[in-house]
Scaffold this active site. Structure first.
Site, PDB file in Angstrom:
ATOM      1  N   HIS A 296      42.275 -25.420  26.053  1.00 56.04           N
ATOM      2  CA  HIS A 296      42.716 -25.786  27.308  1.00 56.04           C
ATOM      3  C   HIS A 296      41.704 -26.531  28.222  1.00 56.04           C
ATOM      4  CE1 HIS A 296      43.975 -24.056  31.549  1.00 56.04           C
ATOM      5  NE2 HIS A 296      42.904 -23.638  31.772  1.00 56.04           N
ATOM      6  N   GLU A 297      39.899 -26.454  28.145  1.00 60.89           N
ATOM      7  CA  GLU A 297      38.849 -26.888  28.581  1.00 60.89           C
ATOM      8  C   GLU A 297      39.489 -27.875  28.558  1.00 60.89           C
ATOM      9  OE1 GLU A 297      38.322 -25.067  31.320  1.00 60.89           O
ATOM     10  OE2 GLU A 297      38.903 -22.978  29.883  1.00 60.89           O
TER      11      GLU A 297
HETATM   12  N1  B3K Z   1      38.787 -23.093  35.320  1.00 62.86           N
HETATM   13  C1  B3K Z   1      38.201 -21.960  35.056  1.00 62.86           C
HETATM   14  C2  B3K Z   1      38.614 -20.508  36.297  1.00 62.86           C
HETATM   15  C3  B3K Z   1      37.608 -20.948  37.538  1.00 62.86           C
HETATM   16  C4  B3K Z   1      37.370 -19.576  37.641  1.00 62.86           C
HETATM   17  C5  B3K Z   1      36.723 -18.889  38.862  1.00 62.86           C
HETATM   18  N2  B3K Z   1      36.472 -17.758  39.114  1.00 62.86           N
HETATM   19  C6  B3K Z   1      38.684 -22.245  33.454  1.00 62.86           C
HETATM   20  C7  B3K Z   1      39.783 -22.209  33.568  1.00 62.86           C
HETATM   21  O1  B3K Z   1      40.998 -22.332  34.411  1.00 62.86           O
HETATM   22  O2  B3K Z   1      39.657 -23.206  32.524  1.00 62.86           O
HETATM   23 ZN    ZN Z   2      41.796 -23.914  33.585  1.00 66.36          ZN
END
Ligand code: B3K
Ligand code: ZN
Length: 868
Positions: A296-297
Site C-alpha cells: 500500500h505505502e
Molecule cells: N496516508 C497514511 C494515513 C495518514 C493518516 C493521518 N491521520 C497512511 C496510508 O493510508 O497509507
Molecule cells: Zn494510504
C-alpha cells in the site's frame, strides 16, 4: 473548551494565495528544544500581498523576509499572518519545538529513543509555519543535525547529498528530494538502528537501494518486509507499468505510531507491527498484513505522491485507489477468493455500520472539522469499492488506459476525484455521469430483487429496485449506477447464457433506476440466480432465497466468492430467525440440511483449505448487529454461540479428521501452508466447544512451533472459556513480557475475555510491565479489543464498561486525541441500544462534551453523536 472548532466545507475550496517552489529546512535536534529553520522561496499568485501560514504548538523565534527581520505580522492561535509582502521573496522562519512533550504523535516526536515525524494530514504545521495544504508543492532540502553517538542515522526524503561532523560530538546529513511535494509527505528520522539492505533493478535498469531500519536486535524480523517491498516494486511494474523514481527507498519501523504506516516520499515511516515478523513472533495474518501495508505505502508513490490530492476532501483519490491497488496486489500474489471475502467482510461489517452511524459521510466528504477523523473505512474501503466498480465497468484494459491518461494529465500535480473519473471516462468511452454520484452520496443502498419464471414463454424476469435510506449527514438520496453481476444456473448446475432480444448479454447488468426489470429469454427451466457476484457493488442484496437454493449455490456456483456468499446467506437466515426465537423464549434451531451442507464443504477434496476455512467462519457479532436497527446484544451472542456449539457437536468427528489431516511438520509462509493452518485452526475453534476442547487447545499450544498455532490455541481457550486458558496466558506472558509488540496479542485476548469480571482483569492488565496507555498499539490491543470485540461485557447492563471507556477517553483526549477519536466509535452508535444503555452511554458522551480541553477530534464526533 477554549474555542469552538469550526468546520471546513468542500465547496469553499480556494486556490492558494502564494506558491512555494523551494524550501530549505535545518533541524537542530534536541529532545526538548529542537530548532527548525525554514527558508522558503515564495511567490504571490493572486491579488493579496498578505501571507497566512498555519502553525500549531510551536514557538516562533524569528521571521525574516529577504534576509531582514520582518515585524509586520500577527500571530494568532493557529495562524501567522505576514503583511505587506513583496511579490517574490525569501522567507526565513525559525521555530522551536518540543519533541519529547509531543504525546499526540503528530509533527516531530520521539518514539522510544528515535526522533520521527508524522505530517499527514496537518502535522507539518507543528514543525514550522507553512502553507500546510496538499496543493502547495515544493522541492525540499533538509539538513538534520544531532548527536552522533545517540543518532548515527539521520534520514529525510530524497537523496543524501552531503554530510559532516561538528566539533561538539554532533554530526549532520543533508538530503535533497528532486520531486516537488506537499508538506504532508515530508519526513525526518534520527536514531540508532539495525539496517537490512538490499537492491532492486527497475524495469528500465535503474538501481535502487532498499533499506529497512529496525530497532537494534530486530534484524531477524525484517526479512518479510523486504521481500514484500521487492514484490511490490515488481508487481507495480508488471500490472500498472509504474516504476520507482528515486535512487533509494527507506522504511523505518517505530513503536509509537498512530496508524499503520505513512508513505512519505522515499522514507516511509511504519508502525513496527507492519514490519517486524518471524515465525515465533508473528501470525500468518500478521505476515499478510505486512505484505499488504508495505504494498500500500509503496503504491502510494504514484497514486498519492506523484499525483496528490488538491484538498483533503479528495482523500479517497489517493486512498481508495491505493487500497484497490493493494487488494489487487494481495490477490495476484495469493488467493483472490480469500482476499475478496476478507475485503467484503470489512465493507459489510464495519463500513456499513459507519454508514448507519452519526459519522456517515460520502467517500468524498463535504464537511470536516478534524481531517484525521476522515481516514475512515468509508474513504478507504468503500472508496476502493468505487474504484473496483469502475474497473468492473471498464474492464482491466479500459481501466489501465484510464490510469495512463490520469498520469499523463496529472503527474506532478494535485488533483481531484473528478479528474480521476474524467480520465477513466475519456480513456474508455464509458459514460460515468451517473456513476459519479458514488462520490457524493453517503449510505448503503439496498437492492431488493424478486424473480419470476414463465414456463410457457421460457423467460426469467428479475425485478430490481434500489433504495438508500437517509443518513445523518444527508436526507435525500438518488438512484445510483450499480454494476450488478448475475449468473443463472439450471438444475444440473450448468450456466444458462443470459440473452435478451436475441442478443447475448454480459453478466454485469447496469442498474441505474430506482426500479428496473431485466427479462432473460430462452430459459428452459426455472433457474437458480447467483447475484451480486464478486460483490460487484457495495450494497445490501435482499432476495428471498430458499435454503435449497442457497445450498445449491454453495455447491454449484462457478465462482468461489459466490459459494461463500451463499453459505453466509444461509447462516444469516438462521441467525436472524433464531434471534427472534430467543426473543420469544423459544429454543435455537438449525436444520439438518444446513449441517449437511457445511459437512460437505468441510470434507471437500476439491476446495482449497484456505477457502474452506473462510466458508466455515461464522459472521461476527458486529456484522450481525449491523443487520438490526435495535441491537439485542445478548440474544445475538447467544445465537452465534449456540450455532457454533451445534455445528461443533454435529461435525465433531469430521472436524477432528480434518484437523489431524492438515497437521504440518515445519513452518513456511507459502500460501498453501497458510491455508492449511487456517483450516486446522478454524476446526480447533469449533472443537474448543466440544467435550475434548481443553485437550485440543492445550496440546496445540504445547506443540506449536509458530505463533499462528500458538495464538489459535489461546483464542480457542479464550472464547470457549476453557480451563487451560489461564495457564496458557501465564506461560505466554512469562515468555514475551519484554516485547510489547508480541504482547499485543495477549492484551487483545485479555480485552476479549468473555468472563464476567473482565473489567477488573483489564484494569489489572493495565499495570502489566509491557502496557502503556501512551503507546497506541498497546491501547488498541487491550482497550480497543474490549470496546469493539467483547460486546456482551462492554455492553453489560451495569454500565461499568461504558464508564471505563469514558475514563480512558478523558485521559487520551489530553495525551493523544487521534487515538481517543478512533476508540470512541462504538459509543457513537448508542442509539442502536435499548433505552437504559442509551442513557448510560449518553452520560459518558456528555461528560466528554463538557471537558474544557476537548480536542477537535472528539468534539466533532461527540457532537455528531449527541445530535443524532
Ligand atoms: N496516508 C497514511 C494515513 C495518514 C493518516 C493521518 N491521520 C497512511 C496510508 O493510508 O497509507
Ligand atoms: Zn494510504
Amino acid at each position: 473548551m477554549a474555542q469552538t472548532p469550526t468546520a471546513k466545507y468542500r465547496k469553499d475550496y480556494q486556490t492558494p494565495s502564494h506558491s512555494i517552489s523551494e524550501i530549505d529546512l535545518t533541524f537542530d535536534l534536541y529532545d526538548q528544544a529542537t530548532t527548525v529553520t525554514a527558508i522558503s522561496t515564495v511567490k504571490q499568485l493572486g491579488e493579496q500581498n498578505a501571507l497566512v501560514l498555519d502553525g500549531e504548538s510551536i514557538e516562533l523565534k524569528s521571521l525574516k523576509v529577504n534576509g531582514t527581520d520582518w515585524a509586520n505580522y500577527t500571530l494568532l492561535d493557529s495562524k501567522l499572518e505576514i503583511k505587506d509582502l513583496p511579490e517574490q521573496f525569501e522567507l526565513s522562519i525559525e521555530t522551536l519545538v518540543n519533541p519529547e512533550a509531543n504525546t499526540a504523535l503528530e509533527g516531530l516526536y520521539k518514539s522510544g529513543g528515535a526522533f520521527c515525524t508524522q505530517c499527514e494530514a496537518e502535522g507539518f504545521r507543528r514543525i514550522t509555519y507553512y502553507l500546510d495544504r496538499p496543493d502547495v508543492l515544493a522541492k525540499y532540502t533538509t539538513k538534520v543535525i544531532a548527536d552522533k553517538q545517540q543518532y548515527p542515522y539521520l534520514l529525510s526524503n530524497g537523496n543524501r547529498v552531503a554530510d559532516g561532523d561538528l566539533t561538539d560530538g554532533r554530526h549532520w546529513v543533508q538530503w535533497q528530494d528532486p520531486h516537488p511535494k506537499p508538506a504532508y509527505l515530508f519526513a525526518l528520522v534520527a536514531g540508532d538502528f539495525d539496517v537490512l539492505r538490499d537492491q532492486y533493478k527497475t524495469q528500465s535498469g535503474r538501481d535502487v537501494e532498499l533499506e529497512i531500519f529496525v530497532d537494534k536486535g530486530n534484524l531477524d524480523r525484517a526479512n518479510h518486509a523486504m521481500v514484500s517491498l521487492i514484490n511490490s516494486m515488481k508487481w507495480d511494474e508488471e500490472r500498472f507499468g509504474l516504476e520507482y523514481d528515486l535512487d533509494i527507498y527507506m522504511i523505518v519501523a517505530v513503536d509509537f505510531f498512530n496508524m499503520g504506516a505513512m508513505e512519505n516520499k522515499g522514507l516511509n515511516v511504519f508502525n513496527s507491527k507492519y514490519v517486524l515478523a518471524n515465525e515465533q513472533t508473528a501470525t500468518d495474518t500478521d505476515y499478510l498484513g505486512i505484505e499488504a501495508v508495505i504494498g500500500h505505502e509503496y503504491f502510494h508513490n504514484w497514486t498519492g505522491n506523484r499525483v496528490t490530492c488538491r484538498d483533503w476532501f479528495q482523500l479517497s483519490l489517493k486512498e481508495g485507489l491505493t487500497v484497490f491497488r493493494d487488494q489487487e496486489f494481495s490477490s495476484d500474489l495469493g488467493s483472490r477468493a480469500v482476499n475478496r471475502i476478507n475485503n467484503v467482510r470489512i465493507i459489510r461489517g464495519p463500513q456499513f455500520a459507519e454508514d448507519a452511524s452519526p459519522m456517515s459521510h460520502p467517500i468524498r466528504p463535504e464537511k470536516v472539522i478534524e481531517m484525521n477523523n476522515f481516514y475512515t473505512l468509508t474513504v478507504y474501503e468503500k472508496g476502493s469499492e468505487v474504484i473496483r466498480m469502475m474497473h468492473t465497468l471498464l474492464g482491466e484494459e479500459g481501466f489501465q488506459k484510464g490510469m495512463k491518461l490520469y498520469f499523463e494529465r496529472h503527474d506532478g500535480t494535485a488533483a481531484t476525484c473528478e479528474d480521476f473519473v474524467s480520465a477513466m471516462e475519456d480513456a474508455s468511452g464509458v459514460d460515468l455521469a451517473q456513476f459519479r454520484l458514488w462520490y457524493s452520496q453517503s449510505g448503503t443502498p439496498t437492492l431488493s430483487v424478486s424473480s419470476q419464471y414463465d414456463s410457457e414463454a421460457n423467460t426469467y424476469t428479475l425485478k430490481v429496485s434500489q433504495h438508500t435510506e437517509a443518513t445523518q449527514d444527508q436526507s435525500e438520496k438518488q438512484a445510483l449506477h450499480i454494476p450488478f453481476d448475475v449468473e443463472l444456473y439450471d438444475s444440473k448446475g450448468q450456466v444458462i447464457a443470459l440473452q435478451s432480444n436475441g442478443q447475448q448479454l454480459d453478466n454485469v447488468l447496469n442498474v441505474t433506476q430506482s426500479e428496473q426489470t431485466f427479462i432473460f429469454e430462452n430459459v428452459q427451466e426455472k433457474p437458480v440466480p447467483s447475484m451480486l457476484r464478486e460483490f460487484s457493488a457495495p450494497v445490501v442484496l435482499d432476495y428471498g432465497y430458499s435454503d435449497d437454493e442457497l445450498i445449491f449455490l454453495m455447491v454449484h456456483a462457478k465462482n468461489e466468492f459466490a459459494r461463500w456468499d451463499a453459505g453466509q446467506m444461509l447462516l444469516a437466515k438462521y441467525i436472524k430467525s433464531n434471534v427472534s426465537r430467543v426473543q420469544n423464549g423459544e429454543s435455537i434451531e438449525l436444520a439438518e440440511s444446513v449441517i449437511d451442507a457445511f459437512r460437505g464443504v468441510l470434507l471437500s477434496e476439491s476446495l482449497e483449505p484456505a477457502f474452506i476455512a473462510e466458508m466455515m467462519a461464522l459472521s461476527s457479532h458486529n456484522e450481525v448487529s449491523g443487520w438490526y436497527k435495535q441491537v439485542d446484544v445478548d440474544s445475538i451472542a447467544m445465537v452465534l454461540k449456540t450455532i457454533k456449539v451445534n455445528i461443533a457437536e454435529a461435525l465433531e468427528d469430521e472436524l477432528k479428521a480434518v484437523y489431524n489431516h492438515h497437521a504440518q511438520e515445519s513452518y513456511t509462509i507459502e500460501h498453501a501452508a497458510i491455508g492449511k493452518r487456517a483450516l486446522r485452526n478454524i476446526c480447533l475453534s469449533y472443537l474448543a466447544f466440544t467435550s475434548e476442547g481443553n485437550q485440543y487447545a492445550q496440546a496445540q499450544y504445547q506443540k506449536a512451533n509458530n505463533m499462528t498455532d500458538t495464538i489459535a490455541a489461546m483464542n480457542a481457550a479464550n472464547s470457549a472459556k476453557l480451563p487451560c486458558r489461564s495457564t496458557l496466558m501465564d506461560d505466554y506472558s512469562e515468555k514475551w513480557k519484554h516485547d510489547g509488540l508480541v504482547m499485543d496479542k495477549w492484551f487483545a485476548l485479555q480485552g476479549t475475555n468473555p468472563a464476567d469480571d473482565v473489567l477488573s482483569i483489564i484494569k489489572d492488565t493495565m499495570n502489566h510491565e509491557a502496557f502503556s496507555l501512551k503507546n497506541p498499539n498497546r491501547t488498541r490491543s487491550l482497550i480497543g479489543a474490549f470496546l469493539n470485540m467483547n460486546p456482551v461485557q462492554f455492553h453489560a447492563k451495569s454500565g461499568a464498561g461504558y464508564q471505563f471507556a469514558g475514563e480512558i477517553l478523558r485521559e487520551l483526549n489530553s495525551s493523544n486525541p487521534q487515538v481517543a477519536s478512533r476508540l470512541i466509535d462504538p459509543l457513537l452508535k448508542f442509539r442502536k441500544y435499548d433505552d437504559e444503555r442509551q442513557s448510560l452511554i449518553k452520560k459518558e458522551l456528555e461528560s466528554l462534551q463538557s471537558l474544557d480541553n476537548l480536542a477537535k477530534d472528539l468534539f466533532e464526533k461527540v457532537n455528531k453523536a449527541l445530535e443524532s
